[in-house]
Design an enzyme around this catalytic site. Sequence first.
Site, short mmCIF file in Angstrom:
data_model
loop_
_atom_site.label_atom_id
_atom_site.label_comp_id
_atom_site.label_asym_id
_atom_site.label_seq_id
_atom_site.Cartn_x
_atom_site.Cartn_y
_atom_site.Cartn_z
CB SER A 143 -0.94 0.26 1.40
OG SER A 143 -1.56 1.36 1.32
CE LYS A 191 -4.00 -3.73 3.00
NZ LYS A 191 -4.89 -2.53 2.27
CG ASN A 234 -3.92 -4.63 -0.80
OD1 ASN A 234 -4.79 -5.25 0.20
ND2 ASN A 234 -3.10 -3.38 -1.41
NE ARG A 291 -20.29 -4.24 -46.62
CZ ARG A 291 -20.00 -3.59 -47.43
NH1 ARG A 291 -19.17 -2.38 -47.03
NH2 ARG A 291 -20.55 -5.04 -47.87
#
Lengths: 442, 442, 442, 442
Positions: free
Chosen positions: A265, A271, A273, A304
């Site tokens: 972090s 952290k 993560n 088309r």
Amino acid sequence: MFTTPAMDAIFAPAAHIRQMLAFEAALARAEAAAGVIPAAAVEPITAACGRDDFDSAAIYAEAAVAGTPAIPLVQHLRARVSGDAADYVHWGATSQDAIDSAAMLQMRAGMNLLLADLLAIGARCAALAQEHRQTLQAGRTLLQHALPITFGLKAARWMALVTRQIQALRQVCDQSLALQFGGAAGTLAALGGAGMRVAELLAAELGLPLPDLPWHAERDRVAAIAAAVGIAAGSVAKIAYDIALLAQTEVAEAAEEAAPGKGGSSALPHKHNPVDAVQALAAARLATGAVPVVLSALAQEHERAAGGWQAEWAAIPDLFRYAAGAIAHTRQAIQGLQVDPLRMRANLDMSGGLVMAEALTLALAEQIGRSEARRIVQDACDQARTAGSSLRQAAHDDQRISAVMSSDAIDQALDLVAYLGSADALIDRALASFSDVVGSAA
Amino acid sequence: MFTTPAMDAIFAPAAHIRQMLAFEAALARAEAAAGVIPAAAVEPITAACGRDDFDSAAIYAEAAVAGTPAIPLVQHLRARVSGDAADYVHWGATSQDAIDSAAMLQMRAGMNLLLADLLAIGARCAALAQEHRQTLQAGRTLLQHALPITFGLKAARWMALVTRQIQALRQVCDQSLALQFGGAAGTLAALGGAGMRVAELLAAELGLPLPDLPWHAERDRVAAIAAAVGIAAGSVAKIAYDIALLAQTEVAEAAEEAAPGKGGSSALPHKHNPVDAVQALAAARLATGAVPVVLSALAQEHERAAGGWQAEWAAIPDLFRYAAGAIAHTRQAIQGLQVDPLRMRANLDMSGGLVMAEALTLALAEQIGRSEARRIVQDACDQARTAGSSLRQAAHDDQRISAVMSSDAIDQALDLVAYLGSADALIDRALASFSDVVGSAA
Amino acid sequence: MFTTPAMDAIFAPAAHIRQMLAFEAALARAEAAAGVIPAAAVEPITAACGRDDFDSAAIYAEAAVAGTPAIPLVQHLRARVSGDAADYVHWGATSQDAIDSAAMLQMRAGMNLLLADLLAIGARCAALAQEHRQTLQAGRTLLQHALPITFGLKAARWMALVTRQIQALRQVCDQSLALQFGGAAGTLAALGGAGMRVAELLAAELGLPLPDLPWHAERDRVAAIAAAVGIAAGSVAKIAYDIALLAQTEVAEAAEEAAPGKGGSSALPHKHNPVDAVQALAAARLATGAVPVVLSALAQEHERAAGGWQAEWAAIPDLFRYAAGAIAHTRQAIQGLQVDPLRMRANLDMSGGLVMAEALTLALAEQIGRSEARRIVQDACDQARTAGSSLRQAAHDDQRISAVMSSDAIDQALDLVAYLGSADALIDRALASFSDVVGSAA
Amino acid sequence: MFTTPAMDAIFAPAAHIRQMLAFEAALARAEAAAGVIPAAAVEPITAACGRDDFDSAAIYAEAAVAGTPAIPLVQHLRARVSGDAADYVHWGATSQDAIDSAAMLQMRAGMNLLLADLLAIGARCAALAQEHRQTLQAGRTLLQHALPITFGLKAARWMALVTRQIQALRQVCDQSLALQFGGAAGTLAALGGAGMRVAELLAAELGLPLPDLPWHAERDRVAAIAAAVGIAAGSVAKIAYDIALLAQTEVAEAAEEAAPGKGGSSALPHKHNPVDAVQALAAARLATGAVPVVLSALAQEHERAAGGWQAEWAAIPDLFRYAAGAIAHTRQAIQGLQVDPLRMRANLDMSGGLVMAEALTLALAEQIGRSEARRIVQDACDQARTAGSSLRQAAHDDQRISAVMSSDAIDQALDLVAYLGSADALIDRALASFSDVVGSAA
């Protein structure tokens, strides 16, 4: 962040141009072989198609005026073809023939990338399924502990999911990749009677299946490809999501591999993560979000479309790019996955054995019938919860239970390992299926 | 093809990095002003933020590992700040503060581009509404002729639609653009008691409104912006679609301006395709397709999301880019629009006056009641259709009509010009509203 | 399961018919007041409109043939009007006028239901925010513990989210509800010069704002309403999702109220599933899924659409029904929410104080600069994790820390309660805003 | 209006309950056969499952509390089973086993309805392709005339599109319909060692394929079904859209069959709206709109989802209902389609032969090379347009052309019938493929 460099390269504007040039070169060869254009035109055209000095930025800028990249491309190509051969560039074809066939070639290449990553995910899941065949873990429904499973079974289900995606992508390649070739209104009119013959030769040149008919405004093939890719992306997101949930601080049963600069972090040094899982989830949202753009454009005008087809030019590259991101990040997440069997077991035990309520009910039901057993075990669960003790304790304490089950019988009924049902057999079934898709790739 | 260079520049990765640097510089100024960091740290930080040597490719490559571009950016920034000031970079902020605030600055800039093009479309519609106030045209419902309108009224309705989009985009800017600033878990804990003061100063520095609270996992603001932009793109697509329909070979009431290289076909020298309208339609499909990615990601986890937020990083740029394409191509299509009043009139007449059936019914109803009139006029319509004549002829021939209406009265009842109801008044109302939004821009 | 009986009633076919009849009655009154139809026609028409013997199944069966429910409805209505007045039913109006205006009346009623439930959610959040102002909880980012927050702050953020939805729904009601009235091609031709006057009177009769212009094929108003409702549903899903995550067996910080038959399992007596949250999440997926149907239909043909408008007839009822389910189930989930402050605290402590790493870093940075502090605290975190001890222990043990911070200073830096930053002020700000929207409802 | 009564019946709540009862009865039989429950329990359970007095409104009301309809259903069922057999109701199964397997049975039935209507559309297209093999029509790209085609070819392309949908739906039935049976956490734990045996027997009882593994939170099968149905709906919308475009007042090449009460207007007696096509288009928008709800819910939690699965309970019925509407209305539109070959020819001629510019270019190119030919023909086209004459006239007048081509050669180059390329062969190819799918249904 939500794609891979390899997929990005396949769907870059320059790559689309290269594939349209491949189409134009193949067309010249096919038409010469069918006697539609002079044999002498082939070499100058293929030589020009092989040049690497096409300015894709310029071509796309002109495309915004022309309404299609094929028109300026053909002009840039003609300018590079010497002599009369220039007249035979793009002979009898229409812009959409080049654009769609080139897109099919891109999609085929993109599929190969996706398949390689899916196979790698499957292989890692297979290893986890074997390694953790006996690793007890809480099975969770609606995010609540339900019954014990093994982490091996969870990995086997991930593997089975991926196995099916491999099969689905291979199948949609077989069935939905197709040459586009019909000329300005789908009749191959400019080729006189040689239209089907050129179409066959062109399909062979490009290695794309020849469809019954041109399909300029019938986009079900593209939609089927888009859906399959979107489903594959959404499917691996299930794995990524499970990983993110297992990595929660309170659960902590699995974690992505730590690496320098990974998952920290900007403010919090502690952290860790699950960044690959999270990026996979984000990319999968983006990939599945591209599918409805294609599906909602199926109703195209006459021979088309006025908008629906053109939207595919961006939606399909977006889809493949994001799907690649989803699948590659899931591969990253699972390849380095750190599994904590002790924590799995500790979590399973944290509810005091309540996950074995069904097992106890069934054992007790053999003595006193299921309704009565269910009522009594419910009471024991309530008692265990209220007292903060365990179901085992509550069961031993409940005289309605101890009256009909011995102490050993109660303990046996509460044995987690004995209550895994067909987990092992299911793992074997999943391994066999994955083994099949690996084998058929060889 | 489906965006504009200007919008592309605003949402390029390098532009996001520049806006994050603007956030970091503003943060340093705000924190110094609040006494949170030393005043001496401001100059080195803002100087580094102003440097143009940040390598956005490298930062995004590191972001794919870190999980967020803010972490590597802050590292690259710190490395460029001399002395102790480096310690005060990003002080008290979290990655999401920088990323979201930067995205808000990008969206603000993007909105200004969209608004400019919408105003241009509105102005052109206003001119068309005035110029064609008397130009008769078939009003069409379910693609069938209904009643006469004027092309001026059609243009006025386009203008009114655009007027409302201008109002809506302005409003969502006022209400939903907002500073993001909360620190790692939304408490501004790292700033002690100075959090709200810094937030106020930072909001002022960036010119972004200060919200009640940080909103890291409450994405309704972003969703509101996405919805407004998607609706604006879808709205101009209505104009583009009408143009494509009017340009049909059989209708031929309007055409896009011819220009060298514009709207031709690679095979058909006579084609004059409505290429701007078609590209607008394609881009609008892509833009509205990005909205559900944002809306379906509203349910985000706790204090920061695991996937839903990250998907916005690509979905929002995609949305703005495609919306810019839709709006700019619509502007192109309408600015050079060639209108053919004679053809409009001829088309209106082609159904032999059947579009005046309602008018005749009403006139006849005054004499004999509505049900009876409806029945008789229905017969006259059938008669006109069968005979290949006109409603006028059939009406004159029908004795039930001629018995109660004079020949003049019949002709008067069938006068197209006399049956435009409030068309003029409605045009005036629309012009007044557009004039208001133009005025309030000044 | 994914709606409410009240909302279901508002959007039932019979209710749509009732609202179309309200339109027809109001139209007769308005036209009589404007002198367009005889005053004597009013009573018979309004009397017939008030009858309750319209057979909605029959009308909708005929609608599938006619292409619109208004045509058979008007026929059924005329058949119930005695005398000449029958001729003046639906005078000068078109099917779409009745259908759209009726839909607007339904949406207005639906909005009131949604607003009432949102206010109830807000009120419960306000109570939770006050009650749990001091209740420590882990702030979680990417599903990982980040920093301490209070549960009061989490509730305040839910409340702020709901507050904004209330404001947004009220605003879209003010701005986008509108009368539809234009006649067959939007000119009000059948009303001669009285069109605008009738429109004004009709708007007043129905209590619907009079728009500048009819808007038959310009659906931005409906899209804006759809988007706002979809965002509201997605927003409450954030609350429901947080509840489901907090209710996880391993987290167990909150639970839905137990009730007989609620949240059990067909097989597992111990389950206590967050069934309201789960149903809210399902309903919100369905509601946000209806929004792109409306947005992707914005490009409508000329003066009335061939498909895009008709799709709204089902998409808008689906949207409101599912949104009602999402909001009502979220209300249910939160109203009986059982909060466990002890478990919140225990969870916060489970990572051994690592959530206070930032706080310790900041304190230490005051002595030795931030980079050095960050490095040392990172080491301490690693040490705590490896040793299975706490950050507090590791900090005390690290001589680089103890050399510059006293034991008391370390403990103070690690005090959770002291590291809540502006949480209290933010709660107050959110309460004030909610109080405003409650007040303005009065 | 956007479904069919038959499909509505298949996906009614009462039908879901009936299919869950079919599951419970089959389960009892399978478990008795495997010796898991007493043989004597079978008759009472199957008898109760066959009763028609289950109150679906009550069951769904309880489901909103319980969180799933299976729990109250099992209670209602047990109450109807006499004696000890009640204890063996739902033995070893989980709610999701019953709900998902019942949904699979519903989807199988729904598929059969869709397939029947698709076959009917294909058959009608085959007849049109044969009948109009020589009917000249303008091929239209971007809504502009391109080259001549035949209406037979257009019908053949519709047919080929429908042929592929029939193949796709059949294939997804073969591959993705599957029994769901895993018990509370997917291990079949409550069945001890008999799990796989019961699963096999149960699959055979229900006629549903036995999958490798239970798939409670792996929803790729459901997503594949949803995508295939959505693509089928979107595909027929292409046909419906073409019909609506052909029915335009200015084009008038085809019209839906007139019928009493069909396609009129509430105000305009002359209207003949393509109401089936329009309803098909609306229903297709709704159907394809349901697909992303399923696809975006693929990332489901662990062993049973908290919201994503439950959303399918409404999204899948919505999808099938709307798809049925799209396909049935398209069938209606095409079955009575009125084709106007004279008008097709007249429209083709209206651009003065400009559609033959490519043909003339090719013929001229044989003499003077393609670039030069293209330039000259472009001039002739401009000349024809400016003068309001024809390409034929302009070609004859242009001396650069007449210098190298005889008058006859010019006329021959401009012969529409001679410029249909492979149209006939393509029709044959499409007919052969359709014939195959018809044959394989037998």
